[in-house]
Write a protein that holds these residues in place. Structure first.
Motif, PDB file in Angstrom:
ATOM      1  N   LYS A   1       0.921  -0.992   0.110  1.00  0.00           N
ATOM      2  CA  LYS A   1      -0.094  -0.090  -0.008  1.00  0.00           C
ATOM      3  C   LYS A   1       0.767   1.220   0.129  1.00  0.00           C
ATOM      4  CE  LYS A   1      -0.373  -0.096   5.096  1.00  0.00           C
ATOM      5  NZ  LYS A   1      -1.294  -0.429   6.083  1.00  0.00           N
ATOM      6  N   PHE A   2       0.281   2.290  -0.503  1.00  0.00           N
ATOM      7  CA  PHE A   2       1.130   3.539  -0.587  1.00  0.00           C
ATOM      8  C   PHE A   2       1.188   4.256   0.592  1.00  0.00           C
ATOM      9  CE2 PHE A   2      -0.367   3.002  -4.900  1.00  0.00           C
ATOM     10  CZ  PHE A   2       0.818   3.254  -5.416  1.00  0.00           C
ATOM     11  N   LEU A   3       2.353   4.669   1.345  1.00  0.00           N
ATOM     12  CA  LEU A   3       2.483   5.457   2.455  1.00  0.00           C
ATOM     13  C   LEU A   3       2.654   6.700   2.091  1.00  0.00           C
ATOM     14  CD1 LEU A   3       3.071   5.597   5.484  1.00  0.00           C
ATOM     15  CD2 LEU A   3       5.521   5.030   5.178  1.00  0.00           C
ATOM     16  N   HIS A   4       1.920   7.656   2.520  1.00  0.00           N
ATOM     17  CA  HIS A   4       2.046   9.164   2.361  1.00  0.00           C
ATOM     18  C   HIS A   4       2.986   9.960   3.349  1.00  0.00           C
ATOM     19  CE1 HIS A   4      -0.257  13.003   1.430  1.00  0.00           C
ATOM     20  NE2 HIS A   4       0.922  13.220   0.772  1.00  0.00           N
ATOM     21  N   MET A   5       4.229  10.157   2.818  1.00  0.00           N
ATOM     22  CA  MET A   5       5.100  10.596   3.625  1.00  0.00           C
ATOM     23  C   MET A   5       5.285  12.002   3.594  1.00  0.00           C
ATOM     24  SD  MET A   5       8.067   7.828   2.682  1.00  0.00           S
ATOM     25  CE  MET A   5       9.110   7.598   4.303  1.00  0.00           C
ATOM     26  N   VAL A   6       5.176  12.739   2.565  1.00  0.00           N
ATOM     27  CA  VAL A   6       5.408  14.334   2.327  1.00  0.00           C
ATOM     28  C   VAL A   6       4.132  14.836   1.712  1.00  0.00           C
ATOM     29  CG1 VAL A   6       6.742  16.160   1.298  1.00  0.00           C
ATOM     30  CG2 VAL A   6       8.012  13.825   2.132  1.00  0.00           C
TER      31      VAL A   6
END
Length: 231
Positions: free
Chosen positions: A142-147
Motif C-alpha cells: 500500500k502507498f505510504l504518504h510521507m510528504v
C-alpha cells in the motif's frame, strides 16, 4: 503520457567513496534538456562508503528531502540538529534564507539514499529541519504518504504543492495509483523489478507519468518512491 527513464542512461559520478546516479543535471553531469520535472529539481541516488560523507556545506532556497534506502545517515546542521536515521525513514530541510549542514555515514556498512530537491513556492523562507521514523510495514502492498504541502496531511510538510509516497510491493502483487488532471508523477523503482503500465521497469529506473493513471505489478519484491505534483 509516460516516459521510461533507464538508469544506464542517467548521469553518473564515481568519486570512490561516493557513487551517484543523477536523474537531473547535477555537478559534473549537465544536460540542458534535463534540468527538472515540474518543481522536482534534483534526484540523486547515492551510495556512500562507511566512514565517509558530505562535510559541512551551505544551501539556500531549496526544499531538501532525503530518503534512506539502506544503512544509516547522520545529519548535523547550523540550527543545532543532529540525528541518525535508518532504512525507510526520511529527513527534510527547508534551506530558506540559508543553512549549513553535513551528512555522513558513520556506520560500518554502505549507505544508500535518495537526495531529493524541490524548488519551493516562495523564496527567503525561514530555515527548518524535520525528520520522521516510519514503520516500514506501513508501506507493504500500500502507498505510504510521507510528504505533503503545508496544507496537506502527511507527517512531513514542505513549501510546495508536492506529495511523496513510498511503496513496498511483494512479488506478484498489483496496485494502482490515480493521477488527477493537471497532475504528474515522477516514479523511481528503488529496488526490484516490475511492470508499470505494461512497461518493464528495472531497479534504479524511473518514469515520468503525466495525467495518466498508474498500474504496477511486481515481478520481484519491489520498493518505490512516487513524487506527485502539479503539472
Amino acid at each position: 503520457m509516460i516516459r521510461h527513464l533507464e538508469n544506464k542512461n542517467m548521469g553518473k559520478s564515481n568519486l570512490g567513496w561516493l557513487k551517484s546516479s543523477f536523474h537531473f543535471s547535477f555537478a559534473e553531469y549537465f544536460n540542458i534538456d534535463n534540468m527538472h520535472f515540474g518543481p522536482l529539481r534534483v534526484l540523486n541516488d547515492d551510495l556512500i562508503e562507511a566512514g565517509k560523507g558530505f562535510d559541512t556545506h551551505p544551501h539556500e532556497n531549496m526544499e531538501i528531502v532525503t530518503y534512506i534506502v539502506s544503512g544509516e545517515l547522520t545529519h548535523g546542521d547550523s540550527m543545532g540538529n543532529k540525528r541518525t536515521l535508518s532504512r525507510g525513514n526520511m529527513q527534510y530541510m527547508s534551506a530558506g534564507t540559508g543553512v549549513y549542514h553535513s551528512e555522513h555515514n558513520l556506520s560500518d556498512e554502505m549507505l544508500r539514499l535518495l537526495q531529493i530537491w524541490i524548488i519551493p513556492d516562495k523564496q527567503g523562507l525561514k530555515p527548518q529541519y524535520g525528520d520522521f521514523e516510519f514503520n516500514f510495514d506501513d508501506r507493504k502492498n500500500k502507498f505510504l504518504h510521507m510528504v505533503s504541502s503545508m496544507e496537506g496531511k502527511a507527517a512531513i510538510k514542505i513549501n510546495q504543492d508536492v506529495n511523496m509516497y513510498t511503496l513496498f510491493l511483494e512479488e506478484g502483487k498489483e496496485i494502482e495509483f490515480k493521477v488527477e488532471a493537471g497532475r504528474q508523477v515522477y516514479l523511481v523503482q528503488i529496488e526490484g523489478n516490475s511492470i508499470i503500465n505494461n512497461i518493464k521497469v528495472n531497479e534504479k529506473d524511473a518514469m515520468e507519468i503525466i495525467e495518466e493513471d498508474i498500474s504496477i505489478k511486481s515481478k520481484t519484491d519491489s520498493h518505490f518512491i512516487l513524487i506527485e505534483m502539479r503539472k
